[in-house]
Design an enzyme around this catalytic site. Sequence first.
Site, PDB file in Angstrom:
ATOM      1  CB  CYS A   1      -1.098 -13.124  -6.410  1.00  0.00           C
ATOM      2  SG  CYS A   1      -1.528 -14.586  -5.474  1.00  0.00           S
TER       3      CYS A   1
ATOM      4  CB  CYS B   1      -0.880  -0.042   1.240  1.00  0.00           C
ATOM      5  SG  CYS B   1      -1.793   1.470   1.548  1.00  0.00           S
TER       6      CYS B   1
HETATM    7 ZN    ZN Z   1      -2.637   0.912   3.614  1.00  0.00          ZN
END
Ligand code: ZN
Length: 186
Positions: A171, A148
């Site tokens: 994935c 992220c």
């Molecule tokens: Zn995050």
Amino acid sequence: MNRRMLLEALVAAPLAGLAGRALAATPKGGIDVQDLQKTWKALLPAGAAVPSASEALKLSKDEWKKRLDAAQFRVLREEGTEPPGSSPLNDEKRPGVFACAGCGLPLFTSAMKYDSGTGWPSFFTDIPGHLQTKRDFRLILPRTEYHCARCGGHQGHVFDDGPPPTGQRWCNNGVALRFLPKEGGA
Ligand SMILES: [Zn+2]
């Protein structure tokens, strides 16, 4: 068959195999990937407030432990991998957005998801600018890890055996994602 033809056949064979596999996994015909990436917000629930990638979220290990359950912490903060087939998100087919379970940053939409048959939620493209990649040598062979962009939480690995038109297979660990259905709440 002369030597040159033999060499050409050897080179072409694995490529043909790959194309055949990818074709079989085609999610839908005529996908405009750039359009999916540009219009991802259309799949957010009405009125949903989601963070942006530029609002970095940095927490200490103890703060993450409080915020996440043990399975989420293991994947997001320690680059663990959940057992295949363990995530309910494998079967999630409703329209919506898949956000980081650590910080809520949207990473994928339902329109980017496909059934890879691997036992992990899989996507053929991602929301631009919301994921970052790095090389990972944990299994000796290099892989491309991704995480992220807002909180650095590990999500999964991206491979080049996905379906057309991108050929990508993102994935993802289901436990690292939170699904925001467009309609009807979670
Ligand atoms: Zn995050």
